[in-house]
Motif scaffolding. Structure first.
Motif, PDB file in Angstrom:
ATOM      1  N   LEU A 148      94.294 -36.796 107.054  1.00 40.81           N
ATOM      2  CA  LEU A 148      93.365 -35.784 107.586  1.00 40.81           C
ATOM      3  C   LEU A 148      93.779 -34.343 107.238  1.00 40.81           C
ATOM      4  CD1 LEU A 148      92.406 -37.287 111.087  1.00 40.81           C
ATOM      5  CD2 LEU A 148      90.892 -36.982 109.122  1.00 40.81           C
ATOM      6  N   PRO A 149      95.080 -34.002 107.342  1.00 43.05           N
ATOM      7  CA  PRO A 149      95.442 -32.599 107.043  1.00 43.05           C
ATOM      8  C   PRO A 149      95.208 -32.196 105.592  1.00 43.05           C
ATOM      9  CG  PRO A 149      97.174 -33.678 108.318  1.00 43.05           C
ATOM     10  CD  PRO A 149      96.225 -34.765 107.890  1.00 43.05           C
ATOM     11  N   LYS A 150      94.960 -33.161 104.702  1.00 44.91           N
ATOM     12  CA  LYS A 150      94.704 -32.808 103.294  1.00 44.91           C
ATOM     13  C   LYS A 150      93.345 -32.136 103.113  1.00 44.91           C
ATOM     14  CE  LYS A 150      97.505 -36.551 101.379  1.00 44.91           C
ATOM     15  NZ  LYS A 150      97.440 -37.921 100.834  1.00 44.91           N
ATOM     16  N   ALA A 151      92.462 -32.286 104.087  1.00 41.70           N
ATOM     17  CA  ALA A 151      91.123 -31.691 103.971  1.00 41.70           C
ATOM     18  C   ALA A 151      91.157 -30.211 104.328  1.00 41.70           C
ATOM     19  CB  ALA A 151      90.158 -32.421 104.890  1.00 41.70           C
ATOM     20  N   ARG A 183      76.426 -43.217 121.615  1.00 38.83           N
ATOM     21  CA  ARG A 183      76.676 -44.366 122.494  1.00 38.83           C
ATOM     22  C   ARG A 183      76.641 -43.858 123.930  1.00 38.83           C
ATOM     23  NH1 ARG A 183      75.779 -46.982 118.521  1.00 38.83           N
ATOM     24  NH2 ARG A 183      77.209 -48.246 117.315  1.00 38.83           N
ATOM     25  N   PHE A 184      75.599 -44.201 124.651  1.00 45.84           N
ATOM     26  CA  PHE A 184      75.454 -43.760 126.049  1.00 45.84           C
ATOM     27  C   PHE A 184      75.661 -42.247 126.176  1.00 45.84           C
ATOM     28  CE2 PHE A 184      77.314 -48.152 126.262  1.00 45.84           C
ATOM     29  CZ  PHE A 184      76.096 -48.791 126.498  1.00 45.84           C
ATOM     30  N   GLY A 185      75.046 -41.518 125.287  1.00 44.08           N
ATOM     31  CA  GLY A 185      75.088 -40.051 125.370  1.00 44.08           C
ATOM     32  C   GLY A 185      76.353 -39.416 124.834  1.00 44.08           C
ATOM     33  N   GLY A 186      77.259 -40.214 124.286  1.00 45.67           N
ATOM     34  CA  GLY A 186      78.502 -39.657 123.743  1.00 45.67           C
ATOM     35  C   GLY A 186      78.797 -40.276 122.378  1.00 45.67           C
ATOM     36  N   PRO A 187      79.943 -39.918 121.786  1.00 42.73           N
ATOM     37  CA  PRO A 187      80.289 -40.487 120.484  1.00 42.73           C
ATOM     38  C   PRO A 187      80.695 -41.956 120.581  1.00 42.73           C
ATOM     39  CG  PRO A 187      82.015 -39.009 121.247  1.00 42.73           C
ATOM     40  CD  PRO A 187      80.915 -38.929 122.250  1.00 42.73           C
ATOM     41  N   SER A 188      80.700 -42.636 119.462  1.00 45.23           N
ATOM     42  CA  SER A 188      81.095 -44.046 119.436  1.00 45.23           C
ATOM     43  C   SER A 188      82.599 -44.178 119.712  1.00 45.23           C
ATOM     44  CB  SER A 188      80.777 -44.636 118.064  1.00 45.23           C
ATOM     45  OG  SER A 188      81.550 -43.981 117.074  1.00 45.23           O
ATOM     46  N   ALA A 189      82.970 -45.356 120.216  1.00 42.29           N
ATOM     47  CA  ALA A 189      84.393 -45.631 120.477  1.00 42.29           C
ATOM     48  C   ALA A 189      85.190 -45.594 119.175  1.00 42.29           C
ATOM     49  CB  ALA A 189      84.535 -46.990 121.147  1.00 42.29           C
ATOM     50  N   GLN A 190      84.552 -45.968 118.073  1.00 41.97           N
ATOM     51  CA  GLN A 190      85.261 -45.969 116.784  1.00 41.97           C
ATOM     52  C   GLN A 190      85.683 -44.551 116.420  1.00 41.97           C
ATOM     53  OE1 GLN A 190      82.443 -47.539 117.529  1.00 41.97           O
ATOM     54  NE2 GLN A 190      82.550 -49.651 116.798  1.00 41.97           N
ATOM     55  N   MET A 191      84.768 -43.589 116.621  1.00 38.52           N
ATOM     56  CA  MET A 191      85.095 -42.187 116.330  1.00 38.52           C
ATOM     57  C   MET A 191      86.185 -41.690 117.279  1.00 38.52           C
ATOM     58  SD  MET A 191      84.709 -39.300 114.715  1.00 38.52           S
ATOM     59  CE  MET A 191      83.359 -39.475 113.556  1.00 38.52           C
ATOM     60  N   LYS A 192      86.030 -42.054 118.551  1.00 40.08           N
ATOM     61  CA  LYS A 192      87.011 -41.602 119.547  1.00 40.08           C
ATOM     62  C   LYS A 192      88.388 -42.216 119.274  1.00 40.08           C
ATOM     63  CE  LYS A 192      88.542 -39.791 123.387  1.00 40.08           C
ATOM     64  NZ  LYS A 192      89.475 -38.702 123.090  1.00 40.08           N
ATOM     65  N   ALA A 193      88.381 -43.504 118.851  1.00 40.96           N
ATOM     66  CA  ALA A 193      89.658 -44.177 118.561  1.00 40.96           C
ATOM     67  C   ALA A 193      90.402 -43.448 117.450  1.00 40.96           C
ATOM     68  CB  ALA A 193      89.416 -45.625 118.173  1.00 40.96           C
ATOM     69  N   MET A 194      89.637 -42.931 116.474  1.00 41.67           N
ATOM     70  CA  MET A 194      90.291 -42.185 115.405  1.00 41.67           C
ATOM     71  C   MET A 194      90.986 -40.942 115.979  1.00 41.67           C
ATOM     72  SD  MET A 194      88.781 -40.277 112.075  1.00 41.67           S
ATOM     73  CE  MET A 194      88.422 -38.780 112.972  1.00 41.67           C
ATOM     74  N   TRP A 195      90.258 -40.228 116.831  1.00 45.88           N
ATOM     75  CA  TRP A 195      90.856 -39.016 117.415  1.00 45.88           C
ATOM     76  C   TRP A 195      92.062 -39.345 118.278  1.00 45.88           C
ATOM     77  CZ3 TRP A 195      90.392 -34.466 115.494  1.00 45.88           C
ATOM     78  CH2 TRP A 195      89.271 -34.188 114.714  1.00 45.88           C
ATOM     79  N   ASP A 196      91.979 -40.488 118.976  1.00 46.16           N
ATOM     80  CA  ASP A 196      93.105 -40.863 119.837  1.00 46.16           C
ATOM     81  C   ASP A 196      94.368 -41.167 119.034  1.00 46.16           C
ATOM     82  OD1 ASP A 196      91.349 -40.530 121.867  1.00 46.16           O
ATOM     83  OD2 ASP A 196      91.353 -42.601 122.574  1.00 46.16           O
ATOM     84  N   TRP A 246      98.152 -33.219 116.165  1.00 45.89           N
ATOM     85  CA  TRP A 246      98.021 -32.217 117.238  1.00 45.89           C
ATOM     86  C   TRP A 246      99.382 -31.552 117.491  1.00 45.89           C
ATOM     87  CZ3 TRP A 246     100.495 -32.596 122.055  1.00 45.89           C
ATOM     88  CH2 TRP A 246     100.148 -31.594 122.973  1.00 45.89           C
ATOM     89  N   GLY A 247     100.439 -32.384 117.577  1.00 40.87           N
ATOM     90  CA  GLY A 247     101.794 -31.861 117.830  1.00 40.87           C
ATOM     91  C   GLY A 247     102.245 -30.902 116.736  1.00 40.87           C
ATOM     92  N   ALA A 248     101.850 -31.209 115.502  1.00 43.22           N
ATOM     93  CA  ALA A 248     102.286 -30.388 114.361  1.00 43.22           C
ATOM     94  C   ALA A 248     101.316 -29.237 114.086  1.00 43.22           C
ATOM     95  CB  ALA A 248     102.389 -31.270 113.125  1.00 43.22           C
ATOM     96  N   GLY A 249     100.219 -29.200 114.803  1.00 41.15           N
ATOM     97  CA  GLY A 249      99.198 -28.171 114.538  1.00 41.15           C
ATOM     98  C   GLY A 249      98.586 -28.346 113.152  1.00 41.15           C
ATOM     99  N   MET A 294      88.203 -31.550 118.926  1.00 41.26           N
ATOM    100  CA  MET A 294      88.489 -30.494 117.945  1.00 41.26           C
ATOM    101  C   MET A 294      89.020 -29.227 118.632  1.00 41.26           C
ATOM    102  SD  MET A 294      85.606 -32.332 117.305  1.00 41.26           S
ATOM    103  CE  MET A 294      85.189 -33.592 116.156  1.00 41.26           C
ATOM    104  N   VAL A 295      88.520 -28.975 119.827  1.00 41.85           N
ATOM    105  CA  VAL A 295      89.005 -27.805 120.574  1.00 41.85           C
ATOM    106  C   VAL A 295      90.508 -27.950 120.822  1.00 41.85           C
ATOM    107  CG1 VAL A 295      88.933 -26.708 122.854  1.00 41.85           C
ATOM    108  CG2 VAL A 295      86.804 -27.173 121.633  1.00 41.85           C
ATOM    109  N   HIS A 296      90.935 -29.146 121.214  1.00 39.65           N
ATOM    110  CA  HIS A 296      92.365 -29.342 121.482  1.00 39.65           C
ATOM    111  C   HIS A 296      93.200 -29.223 120.219  1.00 39.65           C
ATOM    112  CE1 HIS A 296      92.657 -30.514 125.825  1.00 39.65           C
ATOM    113  NE2 HIS A 296      91.352 -30.367 125.634  1.00 39.65           N
TER     114      HIS A 296
END
Ligand code: FMN
Length: 219
Positions: A85-88, A98-111, A117-120, A151-153
């Motif tokens: 991801l940081p290469k972009a 999904r029920f008014g929010g993003p899919s679990a697949q997208m969220k799993a990626m962020w998780d 996040w630690g490295a900024g 993304m805010v975090h």
């Protein structure tokens, strides 16, 4: 041997071509979000010096569940390696609602991005969002609003389209997805509706806007 007295030939400064990569990271069960992702890529690639690269989020559902959902086979776009991801230089993230929010697949990626996040590692990277719902008022804006928290975090910079495509934003002659928050399409309750020309054009414009901002931030 190195000759320090040898006159260097006149070398013309090569024309500098600024290159930026925008990762278009999407999840799509039935292909609507992927169609928007392709339109995003068209818009991104239309800006000189910027290339859009398509990636899918890893699937999290078991094969049996996908079969019961009548999900078609996955396209050949590579699955995103989270380490990359940081290469972009910029991102377009797309997910169905999904029920008014993003899919679990997208969220799993962020998780799985805690180390970044630690490295900024994603700090100050620009991004835009896109989505698909079955119905009008099915939650396109709430999906993007909910996604934003990730993304805010990470300290990333949101590039929403706003009202760049008035022909879509203000159009009352036909139903369409998308808003100031980002492009979107309406898939219909049975998924039979395909993204309309207006929805795809909005995604293209939004991709081009993101690409221009990405270049500026990279300069
Ligand atoms: C579990 C689940 C929840 C969903 N929730 C919503 C919803 O809240 N609003 C809506 O309009 N559509 C909802 N849908 C429909 C999907 O958003 C629709 O299938 C998707 O936009 C199609 O995109 P795709 O072809 O890229 O998968 C839901 C679908 C599933 C499977």
């Amino acid at each position: 041997m190195f000759d320090c007295c040898k006159k260097e030939p006149d070398v013309k400064e090569p024309t500098k071509i600024m290159t930026a990569k925008v990762f278009i990271v999407y999840y799509s069960t039935y292909g609507h979000v992927r169609q928007l992702a392709l339109a995003m890529k068209q818009g991104i690639d239309s800006v000189e010096g910027v290339e859009g690269v398509l990636y899918q989020c890893p699937e999290t559902l078991p094969k049996e569940v996908l079969e019961k959902m009548h999900a078609p086979p996955k396209p050949s776009d590579p699955v995103i390696n989270i380490d990359d991801l940081p290469k972009a230089d910029g991102f377009a993230f797309g997910t169905p609602t999904r029920f008014g929010g993003p899919s679990a697949q997208m969220k799993a990626m962020w998780d799985a991005t805690g180390a970044h996040w630690g490295a900024g590692a994603l700090q100050c990277k620009p991004f835009t969002l896109f989505t698909s719902t079955a119905s009008q008022n099915g939650g396109q804006e709430s999906t993007m609003l909910t996604m934003l928290s990730n993304m805010v975090h990470h300290g990333m910079i949101y590039v929403p389209p706003g009202y760049i495509t008035p022909a879509t934003n203000f159009d009352m002659t036909e139903i369409h997805g998308g808003s100031a928050w980002g492009p979107g399409c309406l898939a219909g309750g049975d998924g039979s509706r395909q993204p309309s020309e207006k929805e795809l054009a909005f995604a293209k414009d939004s991709g081009a806007k993101l690409a221009k901002i990405t270049l500026k931030l990279k300069a």
